[in-house]
Motif scaffolding. Structure first.
Motif, PDB file in Angstrom:
ATOM      1  N   GLY A   1      -8.278  -7.806  -5.836  1.00  0.00           N
ATOM      2  CA  GLY A   1      -8.513  -6.943  -4.691  1.00  0.00           C
ATOM      3  C   GLY A   1      -9.238  -7.556  -3.513  1.00  0.00           C
ATOM      4  N   TYR A   2      -9.433  -8.866  -3.494  1.00  0.00           N
ATOM      5  CA  TYR A   2     -10.115  -9.499  -2.353  1.00  0.00           C
ATOM      6  C   TYR A   2      -9.234  -9.350  -1.113  1.00  0.00           C
ATOM      7  CZ  TYR A   2     -12.590 -12.911   0.459  1.00  0.00           C
ATOM      8  OH  TYR A   2     -13.304 -13.512   1.459  1.00  0.00           O
ATOM      9  N   ARG A   3      -9.829  -8.926   0.012  1.00  0.00           N
ATOM     10  CA  ARG A   3      -9.021  -8.580   1.189  1.00  0.00           C
ATOM     11  C   ARG A   3      -9.379  -9.361   2.437  1.00  0.00           C
ATOM     12  NH1 ARG A   3      -6.346  -7.290  -2.112  1.00  0.00           N
ATOM     13  NH2 ARG A   3      -5.797  -5.225  -2.880  1.00  0.00           N
ATOM     14  N   HIS A   4     -10.421 -10.187   2.416  1.00  0.00           N
ATOM     15  CA  HIS A   4     -10.861 -10.848   3.649  1.00  0.00           C
ATOM     16  C   HIS A   4     -10.090 -12.147   3.847  1.00  0.00           C
ATOM     17  CE1 HIS A   4     -13.960  -7.861   4.043  1.00  0.00           C
ATOM     18  NE2 HIS A   4     -14.352  -8.097   2.811  1.00  0.00           N
TER      19      HIS A   4
ATOM     20  N   GLN B   1       0.843  -1.187   0.000  1.00  0.00           N
ATOM     21  CA  GLN B   1       0.000   0.000   0.000  1.00  0.00           C
ATOM     22  C   GLN B   1       0.873   1.228   0.000  1.00  0.00           C
ATOM     23  OE1 GLN B   1      -2.979   0.103   3.092  1.00  0.00           O
ATOM     24  NE2 GLN B   1      -4.181   1.597   1.953  1.00  0.00           N
ATOM     25  N   ALA B   2       0.792   1.974  -1.071  1.00  0.00           N
ATOM     26  CA  ALA B   2       1.529   3.221  -1.187  1.00  0.00           C
ATOM     27  C   ALA B   2       0.703   4.352  -0.587  1.00  0.00           C
ATOM     28  CB  ALA B   2       1.837   3.508  -2.651  1.00  0.00           C
ATOM     29  N   PRO B   3       1.350   5.431  -0.191  1.00  0.00           N
ATOM     30  CA  PRO B   3       0.614   6.559   0.405  1.00  0.00           C
ATOM     31  C   PRO B   3      -0.498   7.049  -0.513  1.00  0.00           C
ATOM     32  CG  PRO B   3       2.965   6.863   0.696  1.00  0.00           C
ATOM     33  CD  PRO B   3       2.804   5.677  -0.189  1.00  0.00           C
ATOM     34  N   GLY B   4      -1.686   7.161   0.039  1.00  0.00           N
ATOM     35  CA  GLY B   4      -2.814   7.673  -0.727  1.00  0.00           C
ATOM     36  C   GLY B   4      -3.418   6.704  -1.718  1.00  0.00           C
ATOM     37  N   LYS B   5      -2.951   5.455  -1.704  1.00  0.00           N
ATOM     38  CA  LYS B   5      -3.470   4.474  -2.649  1.00  0.00           C
ATOM     39  C   LYS B   5      -4.055   3.277  -1.917  1.00  0.00           C
ATOM     40  CE  LYS B   5      -0.421   5.621  -6.507  1.00  0.00           C
ATOM     41  NZ  LYS B   5       0.493   5.058  -7.549  1.00  0.00           N
ATOM     42  N   GLU B   6      -4.849   2.495  -2.639  1.00  0.00           N
ATOM     43  CA  GLU B   6      -5.419   1.301  -2.053  1.00  0.00           C
ATOM     44  C   GLU B   6      -4.361   0.192  -1.992  1.00  0.00           C
ATOM     45  OE1 GLU B   6     -10.114   1.755  -3.319  1.00  0.00           O
ATOM     46  OE2 GLU B   6      -8.939   0.051  -4.037  1.00  0.00           O
ATOM     47  N   ARG B   7      -4.590  -0.729  -1.077  1.00  0.00           N
ATOM     48  CA  ARG B   7      -3.697  -1.879  -0.989  1.00  0.00           C
ATOM     49  C   ARG B   7      -3.841  -2.725  -2.246  1.00  0.00           C
ATOM     50  NH1 ARG B   7      -3.493  -5.041   4.656  1.00  0.00           N
ATOM     51  NH2 ARG B   7      -3.319  -2.842   5.247  1.00  0.00           N
ATOM     52  N   GLU B   8      -2.718  -3.161  -2.801  1.00  0.00           N
ATOM     53  CA  GLU B   8      -2.758  -3.973  -4.011  1.00  0.00           C
ATOM     54  C   GLU B   8      -1.979  -5.263  -3.818  1.00  0.00           C
ATOM     55  OE1 GLU B   8      -0.903  -2.031  -7.315  1.00  0.00           O
ATOM     56  OE2 GLU B   8       1.018  -1.800  -6.297  1.00  0.00           O
ATOM     57  N   GLY B   9      -2.378  -6.288  -4.558  1.00  0.00           N
ATOM     58  CA  GLY B   9      -1.673  -7.552  -4.489  1.00  0.00           C
ATOM     59  C   GLY B   9      -0.377  -7.506  -5.256  1.00  0.00           C
ATOM     60  N   VAL B  10       0.629  -8.215  -4.745  1.00  0.00           N
ATOM     61  CA  VAL B  10       1.943  -8.263  -5.382  1.00  0.00           C
ATOM     62  C   VAL B  10       2.242  -9.672  -5.873  1.00  0.00           C
ATOM     63  CG1 VAL B  10       4.424  -7.970  -5.003  1.00  0.00           C
ATOM     64  CG2 VAL B  10       2.793  -6.361  -3.961  1.00  0.00           C
ATOM     65  N   SER B  11       2.148 -10.653  -4.967  1.00  0.00           N
ATOM     66  CA  SER B  11       2.510 -12.019  -5.333  1.00  0.00           C
ATOM     67  C   SER B  11       1.976 -12.971  -4.286  1.00  0.00           C
ATOM     68  CB  SER B  11       4.040 -12.141  -5.412  1.00  0.00           C
ATOM     69  OG  SER B  11       4.432 -13.462  -5.739  1.00  0.00           O
ATOM     70  N   CYS B  12       1.787 -14.229  -4.675  1.00  0.00           N
ATOM     71  CA  CYS B  12       1.415 -15.237  -3.695  1.00  0.00           C
ATOM     72  C   CYS B  12       1.990 -16.586  -4.085  1.00  0.00           C
ATOM     73  CB  CYS B  12      -0.097 -15.314  -3.499  1.00  0.00           C
ATOM     74  SG  CYS B  12      -1.024 -15.948  -4.898  1.00  0.00           S
ATOM     75  N   ILE B  13       2.060 -17.456  -3.100  1.00  0.00           N
ATOM     76  CA  ILE B  13       2.553 -18.812  -3.315  1.00  0.00           C
ATOM     77  C   ILE B  13       1.656 -19.780  -2.551  1.00  0.00           C
ATOM     78  CG2 ILE B  13       4.208 -18.635  -1.392  1.00  0.00           C
ATOM     79  CD1 ILE B  13       6.091 -20.432  -3.092  1.00  0.00           C
ATOM     80  N   ASN B  14       1.346 -20.884  -3.190  1.00  0.00           N
ATOM     81  CA  ASN B  14       0.558 -21.921  -2.557  1.00  0.00           C
ATOM     82  C   ASN B  14       1.532 -22.938  -1.964  1.00  0.00           C
ATOM     83  OD1 ASN B  14      -1.077 -24.047  -1.831  1.00  0.00           O
ATOM     84  ND2 ASN B  14      -2.337 -23.954  -3.672  1.00  0.00           N
ATOM     85  N   SER B  15       1.598 -22.997  -0.646  1.00  0.00           N
ATOM     86  CA  SER B  15       2.567 -23.877   0.003  1.00  0.00           C
ATOM     87  C   SER B  15       2.293 -25.350  -0.287  1.00  0.00           C
ATOM     88  CB  SER B  15       2.558 -23.647   1.521  1.00  0.00           C
ATOM     89  OG  SER B  15       2.957 -22.341   1.819  1.00  0.00           O
ATOM     90  N   ILE B  16       1.079 -25.672  -0.707  1.00  0.00           N
ATOM     91  CA  ILE B  16       0.732 -27.066  -0.948  1.00  0.00           C
ATOM     92  C   ILE B  16       1.385 -27.567  -2.239  1.00  0.00           C
ATOM     93  CG2 ILE B  16      -1.153 -28.660  -1.390  1.00  0.00           C
ATOM     94  CD1 ILE B  16      -2.919 -26.795   0.322  1.00  0.00           C
TER      95      ILE B  16
ATOM     96  N   PRO C   1      -6.595 -21.139  -1.236  1.00  0.00           N
ATOM     97  CA  PRO C   1      -5.740 -20.571  -2.293  1.00  0.00           C
ATOM     98  C   PRO C   1      -6.494 -19.709  -3.303  1.00  0.00           C
ATOM     99  CG  PRO C   1      -5.182 -22.860  -1.901  1.00  0.00           C
ATOM    100  CD  PRO C   1      -6.429 -22.590  -1.112  1.00  0.00           C
ATOM    101  N   ALA C   2      -7.723 -20.109  -3.630  1.00  0.00           N
ATOM    102  CA  ALA C   2      -8.481 -19.334  -4.620  1.00  0.00           C
ATOM    103  C   ALA C   2      -8.709 -17.903  -4.136  1.00  0.00           C
ATOM    104  CB  ALA C   2      -9.799 -20.019  -4.928  1.00  0.00           C
ATOM    105  N   LEU C   3      -8.953 -17.749  -2.844  1.00  0.00           N
ATOM    106  CA  LEU C   3      -9.182 -16.401  -2.325  1.00  0.00           C
ATOM    107  C   LEU C   3      -7.889 -15.600  -2.290  1.00  0.00           C
ATOM    108  CD1 LEU C   3     -11.774 -16.951   0.537  1.00  0.00           C
ATOM    109  CD2 LEU C   3     -12.148 -16.297  -1.840  1.00  0.00           C
ATOM    110  N   MET C   4      -6.777 -16.274  -2.023  1.00  0.00           N
ATOM    111  CA  MET C   4      -5.501 -15.570  -2.052  1.00  0.00           C
ATOM    112  C   MET C   4      -5.204 -15.072  -3.465  1.00  0.00           C
ATOM    113  SD  MET C   4      -2.912 -14.403  -0.427  1.00  0.00           S
ATOM    114  CE  MET C   4      -2.955 -15.253   1.159  1.00  0.00           C
ATOM    115  N   ILE C   5      -5.448 -15.919  -4.459  1.00  0.00           N
ATOM    116  CA  ILE C   5      -5.244 -15.507  -5.851  1.00  0.00           C
ATOM    117  C   ILE C   5      -6.167 -14.354  -6.190  1.00  0.00           C
ATOM    118  CG2 ILE C   5      -5.422 -16.260  -8.250  1.00  0.00           C
ATOM    119  CD1 ILE C   5      -4.681 -19.101  -7.191  1.00  0.00           C
ATOM    120  N   ALA C   6      -7.405 -14.437  -5.708  1.00  0.00           N
ATOM    121  CA  ALA C   6      -8.345 -13.329  -5.912  1.00  0.00           C
ATOM    122  C   ALA C   6      -7.828 -12.050  -5.246  1.00  0.00           C
ATOM    123  CB  ALA C   6      -9.720 -13.698  -5.363  1.00  0.00           C
ATOM    124  N   GLY C   7      -7.160 -12.206  -4.141  1.00  0.00           N
ATOM    125  CA  GLY C   7      -6.589 -11.044  -3.473  1.00  0.00           C
ATOM    126  C   GLY C   7      -5.491 -10.404  -4.297  1.00  0.00           C
TER     127      GLY C   7
END
Length: 129
Positions: free
Chosen positions: A112-115, A39-54, A102-108
């Motif tokens: 923009g999925y955040r929950h 999250q940069a100043p004044g901007k929304e949080r954005e996804g960068v990368s994810c890994i599925n440990s499985i 994992p599907a929700l993490m990828i959606a994040g």
């Protein structure tokens, strides 16, 4: 208590590199997908990368493809984000998150999925021009 702790942030010149770490306590990564967000100043949080440990599958935002690499060391319960060729626009607070879905993490990462189940407190990365 379930916690994530980020480290490795700091000040770096454009073109430089940093490696962020995300260490888990109170749970193990074995059944989780782990993601990095920023999250940069004044901007929304954005996804960068994810890994599925499985299965070890990885996903990256277009803005960081070819420059950032996510990896995990399940023996240390730690996920890393190697950031190369840093740009001033990479300046942000970087957060890691964990979720057993994992599907929700990828959606994040992509939509923009955040929950997500667990979030860290963040580490600041500043890239100077």
């Amino acid at each position: 208590e379930v916690q994530l702790m980020e480290s490795g942030g700091g000040l770096v010149q454009a073109g430089g590199s940093l490696r962020l770490s995300c260490a888990a306590s109170g749970f193990t990564f074995d059944d989780y997908a782990i993601g990095w967000f920023r999250q940069a100043p004044g901007k929304e949080r954005e996804g960068v990368s994810c890994i599925n440990s499985i299965d070890g599958s990885t996903y990256y935002a277009e803005s960081v493809k070819g420059r950032f690499t996510i990896s995990t060391d399940n023996t240390k319960n730690t996920v890393y984000l190697q950031m190369n060729s840093l740009k001033p626009e990479d300046t942000a607070v970087y957060y890691c998150a964990a979720d057993r879905r994992p599907a929700l993490m990828i959606a994040g990462i992509h939509h923009g999925y955040r929950h997500l189940e667990v979030w860290g407190q963040g580490t600041l990365v500043t890239v100077s021009s």
